[in-house]
Scaffold this active site. Structure first.
Site, PDB file in Angstrom:
ATOM      1  CG  ASN A 102      -1.796  -0.757   0.756  1.00  0.00           C
ATOM      2  OD1 ASN A 102      -2.524  -1.137  -0.137  1.00  0.00           O
ATOM      3  ND2 ASN A 102      -2.545  -1.542   2.064  1.00  0.00           N
ATOM      4  CB  THR A 104      -3.305  -5.415   2.182  1.00  0.00           C
ATOM      5  OG1 THR A 104      -4.408  -4.703   2.087  1.00  0.00           O
ATOM      6  CG2 THR A 104      -2.445  -5.345   0.944  1.00  0.00           C
ATOM      7  N   GLY A 105      -1.534  -7.294   4.032  1.00  0.00           N
ATOM      8  CA  GLY A 105      -0.423  -8.244   4.236  1.00  0.00           C
ATOM      9  C   GLY A 105      -0.523  -9.674   4.074  1.00  0.00           C
ATOM     10  CG  HIS A 112      -9.171  -6.249   7.835  1.00  0.00           C
ATOM     11  ND1 HIS A 112      -9.189  -7.069   6.689  1.00  0.00           N
ATOM     12  CD2 HIS A 112      -9.255  -4.933   7.530  1.00  0.00           C
ATOM     13  CE1 HIS A 112      -9.157  -6.341   5.626  1.00  0.00           C
ATOM     14  NE2 HIS A 112      -9.459  -5.027   5.934  1.00  0.00           N
ATOM     15  CG  HIS A 140       0.422   2.626   9.907  1.00  0.00           C
ATOM     16  ND1 HIS A 140      -0.671   3.502   9.312  1.00  0.00           N
ATOM     17  CD2 HIS A 140      -0.176   1.283   9.891  1.00  0.00           C
ATOM     18  CE1 HIS A 140      -1.521   2.368   8.957  1.00  0.00           C
ATOM     19  NE2 HIS A 140      -1.064   1.312   9.189  1.00  0.00           N
TER      20      HIS A 140
END
Length: 427
Positions: free
Chosen positions: A197, A309-310, A358, A344
């Site tokens: 991303n 996504t990971g 998620h 992050h």
């Protein structure tokens, strides 16, 4: 009497004219019908294939006895049966070598457009049933390869290529656990580096490295890229930042990891490719997946949630990476020393690691179990200079429920081995 004869003669003349007209129309209709029937075998084809058929009329000797197509008395091919049959051809494995040594499961293949393909030629079609032109169809029928499960990508998808096999791969997540980790040199030492991303690299190279070969993006990031490039003017700061972030990737691959048929993704990818490659002349390569695969079902994730996504990147990376090391896959607000960490490494974002969309903690549990079984390497602490010195230890925060990890392990290694692994490696 003469008047009567004149009327009779006039009536006979008009009837004769009507009969002549009807007969002429009938003859014209028969001729038109003959022309129509003789060209029917071309009318059922799409326009692009029509021209090829006109130029490539096969002889009768090219038709194999077991062919699933027929010829009529004029020598024309029954095109309806031809098209119906070729639609059923399916490639179960895509190979990039003639001897089929390097093949990928068609439903788990990352497809990269070659550098010489114009953006307007990129379709991003997720179709594992390639259409064959007439010549290829007849050749495959003759040599018995029509029903083969291995398909050479250079033949069926000449504008695309696959990723090469790599011995060591690093997948870099975005967790704040990477801050002051010093993992940059270790990450760059891998043969192939995958990121997610468009997480920023500049100013963070000490901890996250500088190397990048593949960048996976999801729907949200695709939408952000599209809006910044299309809706913003070229002098808008968000537009400029997006172009510079992608420019930093050089000639690496920008990979959309989701279904291109949803949310007009294919159309957006075409526009993005055109702006970047044609407008800004960037060497970035565009990629997508052959078919959207259920990562959730493959890894037995919780029902009702989607893989992050990971996790998606990790699932596909296993097809072209022999040894994978995960960095920044740490969905917690504190480390094992109870020191608070950002969500992050580049920003202190606010989102839930466990939500209706998620469950990253559940994914962490799955990956930790794979790490303890030796299937993958997951770094959860600061990096040493030599990756070989990295231990199998999993460092988890006090808030983590170790019972969940023990249950996950016991599904595959047994109770006694589970206890041994938990006591020895889980801190």
């Amino acid at each position: 009497m003469s008047l009567l004869n004149g009327k009779l003669f006039s009536k006979n003349t008009s009837k004769q004219k009507m009969l002549n007209q009807l007969f002429g129309a009938l003859i014209l209709g028969v001729i038109s019908l003959g022309i129509f029937c003789s060209s029917m075998h071309l009318r059922t084809y799409p326009p692009k294939i029509k021209q090829k058929i006109k130029m490539q009329k096969p002889s009768r000797t090219h038709l194999h006895k077991s062919a699933h197509i027929t010829q009529n008395k004029w020598g024309s091919i029954n095109s309806t049966k031809f098209l119906d049959y070729t639609k059923n051809k399916r490639c179960f494995f895509l190979c990039d070598t003639e001897d089929n040594n390097n093949c990928f499961d068609a439903e788990e293949t990352v497809l990269v457009y070659k550098n010489d393909v114009w953006p307007r030629k990129m379709r991003f079609m997720q179709e594992i049933r390639p259409r064959l032109n007439q010549r290829t169809y007849l050749e495959e029928e003759q040599y018995g390869t029509l029903d083969g499960v291995h398909c050479n990508i250079s033949i069926y998808y000449p504008e695309l290529r696959t990723l090469h096999q790599s011995k060591t791969c690093a997948i870099v997540g975005a967790s704040g656990q990477l801050i002051n980790s010093g993992c940059g040199p270790q990450i760059d030492a891998h043969d192939f580096v995958i990121r997610a991303n468009l997480a920023p690299i500049m100013n963070y190279t000490k901890d996250v490295g500088n190397k990048v070969n593949l960048t996976g993006i999801n729907f949200n990031k695709l939408e952000t890229i599209f809006k910044n490039l299309v809706d913003k003017t070229s002098d808008d700061p968000e537009h400029v930042d997006m172009v510079e972030n992608i420019r930093y990737l050089n000639d690496s691959v920008l990979w959309f990891t989701k279904a291109t048929t949803a949310r007009h993704a294919a159309e957006k990818l075409k526009v993005i490719a055109s702006i970047l490659k044609t407008g800004y002349k960037l060497p970035i390569q565009m990629a997508y997946i052959m078919r959207s695969s259920s990562v959730e079902r493959r890894f037995h994730l919780k029902k009702g949630v989607y893989a992050s996504t990971g996790m998606n990147i990790f699932a596909f990376a296993r097809t072209f990476c022999q040894n994978i090391t995960l960095y920044g896959f740490y969905p917690f607000d504190e480390n094992h020393h109870r020191t608070p960490i950002w969500r992050h490494y580049f920003e202190n974002a606010t989102f839930n690691f466990q939500s209706q969309q998620h469950d990253m903690v559940h994914e962490f549990t799955k990956l930790s179990a794979m790490h303890l079984r030796g299937e993958v390497t997951m770094v959860t602490d600061k990096c040493s200079m030599n990756e070989k010195d990295q231990t199998r230890h999993i460092h988890v925060p006090k808030s983590f429920n170790k019972t969940l990890l023990a249950r996950e392990l016991q599904l595959t290694v047994g109770k006694e081995e589970m206890k041994s692994l938990m006591e020895k490696y889980v801190n």
